[in-house]
Design a protein around this motif. Structure first.
Motif, mmCIF file in Angstrom:
data_model
loop_
_atom_site.group_PDB
_atom_site.id
_atom_site.type_symbol
_atom_site.label_atom_id
_atom_site.label_comp_id
_atom_site.label_asym_id
_atom_site.label_seq_id
_atom_site.Cartn_x
_atom_site.Cartn_y
_atom_site.Cartn_z
ATOM 1 N N PHE A 11 30.247 1.659 -10.274
ATOM 2 C CA PHE A 11 31.538 2.241 -10.977
ATOM 3 C C PHE A 11 33.191 1.075 -11.019
ATOM 4 N N LEU A 12 33.906 2.008 -11.322
ATOM 5 C CA LEU A 12 35.675 0.774 -10.783
ATOM 6 C C LEU A 12 35.841 2.684 -10.219
ATOM 7 N N THR A 13 37.144 1.223 -9.647
ATOM 8 C CA THR A 13 37.950 1.832 -8.547
ATOM 9 C C THR A 13 39.603 1.367 -8.510
ATOM 10 N N VAL A 14 40.101 1.648 -8.624
ATOM 11 C CA VAL A 14 41.361 1.534 -9.117
ATOM 12 C C VAL A 14 42.398 2.167 -8.138
ATOM 13 N N MET A 255 42.274 -2.812 -9.390
ATOM 14 C CA MET A 255 41.313 -2.151 -9.752
ATOM 15 C C MET A 255 39.549 -3.492 -9.115
ATOM 16 N N SER A 256 38.970 -3.118 -8.984
ATOM 17 C CA SER A 256 37.744 -3.692 -8.536
ATOM 18 C C SER A 256 36.170 -2.731 -9.091
ATOM 19 N N VAL A 257 35.114 -3.316 -9.132
ATOM 20 C CA VAL A 257 33.946 -2.935 -9.124
ATOM 21 C C VAL A 257 33.169 -2.523 -8.128
ATOM 22 N N VAL A 258 32.858 -1.251 -8.119
ATOM 23 C CA VAL A 258 32.402 -1.082 -6.766
ATOM 24 C C VAL A 258 30.433 -1.477 -6.760
ATOM 25 N N THR A 259 29.441 -2.271 -6.311
ATOM 26 C CA THR A 259 27.947 -2.397 -6.548
ATOM 27 C C THR A 259 27.622 -2.225 -5.144
ATOM 28 N N THR A 260 26.179 -2.195 -4.897
ATOM 29 C CA THR A 260 25.022 -2.180 -4.303
ATOM 30 C C THR A 260 24.882 -3.148 -4.137
ATOM 31 N N VAL A 261 24.327 -3.311 -2.934
ATOM 32 C CA VAL A 261 23.612 -5.071 -2.189
ATOM 33 C C VAL A 261 22.138 -4.284 -2.799
ATOM 34 N N ILE A 262 20.894 -5.239 -3.020
ATOM 35 C CA ILE A 262 19.852 -4.957 -3.619
ATOM 36 C C ILE A 262 18.343 -5.880 -2.852
ATOM 37 N N GLY A 263 19.547 -6.214 -2.585
ATOM 38 C CA GLY A 263 18.380 -7.856 -2.551
ATOM 39 C C GLY A 263 19.074 -8.620 -1.719
ATOM 40 N N ARG A 264 18.215 -10.281 -1.397
ATOM 41 C CA ARG A 264 18.710 -10.646 -0.399
ATOM 42 C C ARG A 264 17.957 -12.258 -0.763
ATOM 43 N N ARG A 265 18.220 -13.504 -1.041
ATOM 44 C CA ARG A 265 17.322 -14.512 -1.333
ATOM 45 C C ARG A 265 17.980 -15.633 -0.391
ATOM 46 N N PRO A 266 17.104 -15.384 0.942
ATOM 47 C CA PRO A 266 17.956 -16.702 2.433
ATOM 48 C C PRO A 266 17.654 -18.243 2.135
#
Length: 377
Positions: A11-14, A255-266
């Motif tokens: 989502f977008l935050t301001v 303005m920025s877009v908030v996202t969620t971390v869903i995975g990692r590839r070390p």
């Protein structure tokens, strides 16, 4: 009130205070140069943002779609410039807005468009138009010394339309490199607009409006003699392209877009998020600049930037975060489920991916308000 950690991502935050500071900065500059601001609402496409531009009351605005014009008319705005070349089939909507009492001004750069404004075609006398003047080869417009300028002006007069003035947009200023280049772009924009206006006046036309503007030139103009108004839109939010050419700093990005971390590839040095190009857009505007910011810089949920972490790639609903090429910074240990904020390359393009803004204040994760966006054409 809702917390940033509870809203469905992406989502977008301001940040409202940053928006207000950005507006105050440009207003102070233009006040010092003695020129009015006709803000371009195409970036925010939000009545709530526009209210901040004119101290809570409807003022003159620029739009990029008739859907914007109609929505702002519904909100009480009556002085609107539609700053995209008019397509003749859209004139019925222009007439409908003018019949509602909106002083809607159209833009054109051809004899064909001017002829389409004739009273016998539109059924309404005096549709006002600005002639677009090409100051830098960026897009549309006629050269300020092209004889077609006078032909367009005469066609408007003969058809009963209202030649309101001239307009320039220094689009190439977005690719300027350094303060001197930005100041030169601003002066060239002013010079071309004034030359076109003087040419029309010498032929007997009244030219009350001399309209110039882009976010870069608005901030770097030092002389606006002969100009009646300045248009700019991106400045309310700013973005990494503007920071890259020195118009603002990263701290000015609202303005920025908030996202969620869903995975990692070390093995690849990647962090995966649920925010792909559908959330941030495919705009890679900084790729041409000295510093390529990929798809955007990455900050934590409180806005603190991670060292050299970029949104380096994107598919439709996946974002890939990785360390900037050549950097020795470690990949930060951001756990799955944590939220991050992506600072965009191009505020207009990123905002267009969303239908609302979640409004916050500095240092707070609390959503203070929801501002809706206008969509469609």
């Amino acid at each position: 009130m809702t917390n940033l950690k509870d809203v469905e991502t992406p989502f977008l935050t301001v940040d409202r205070s940053v928006v207000q500071a950005n507006i105050g900065r440009l207003r102070a500059r233009l006040d010092g140069l003695g020129v009015g601001l006709r803000p371009h609402v195409k970036t925010a496409k939000s009545v709530e943002v526009a209210r901040l531009l004119h101290n809570g009351t409807p003022g003159p605005i620029t739009v990029s779609t008739l859907a914007e014009a109609e929505a702002f008319a519904d909100a009480g705005y009556r002085d609107i410039l539609y700053a995209v070349g008019i397509a003749p089939h859209k004139l019925a909507r222009v007439v409908a807005l003018r019949q509602r009492g909106v002083d809607l001004i159209v833009l054109l750069d051809s004899v064909e468009q001017a002829a389409a404004l004739a009273v016998d075609r539109t059924g309404m006398a005096g549709i006002p138009a600005l002639i677009e003047v090409d100051c830098d080869g960026h897009r549309g417009g006629v050269a300020p010394n092209d004889p077609i300028l006078l032909t367009i002006g005469q066609t408007l007069r003969d058809g009963g339309a209202d030649l309101r003035g001239v307009l320039t947009h220094a689009g190439e200023s977005y690719f300027a490199d350094g303060d001197d280049a930005l100041r030169a772009a601003a002066e060239n924009e002013r010079r071309c607009a004034v030359l076109a206006a003087e040419t029309l006046r010498a032929a007997g036309h009244e030219v009350p409006v001399v309209s110039v503007g882009s976010t870069p030139t608005a901030h770097f103009a030092t002389d606006l003699t002969g100009v009646s108004e300045v248009r700019a839109g991106n400045f309310v939010f700013f973005d990494l392209v503007m920071a890259g050419i020195g118009v603002c700093t990263v701290d000015d990005l609202a303005m920025s877009v908030v996202t969620t971390v869903i995975g990692r590839r070390p093995d690849k040095g990647w962090i995966l998020t649920d925010g792909g190009w559908m959330a941030t857009s495919r705009d890679r505007g900084t790729a041409r600049q000295r510093v390529d910011q990929a798809y955007g810089l990455v900050a934590d949920l409180d806005g603190a930037l991670y060292n050299d972490l970029l949104m380096s790639d994107a598919s439709q609903e996946h974002g890939i975060l990785s360390i900037r090429p050549g950097s020795t910074a470690p990949v930060p240990d951001i756990p799955i489920g944590a939220r991050v904020r992506i600072l965009p390359n191009h505020a207009c393009a990123t905002a267009a991916q969303h239908d609302r803004y979640h409004v916050i204040e500095p240092g707070s994760r609390t959503v203070q308000d929801i501002w809706t966006r206008i969509t469609g054409w």
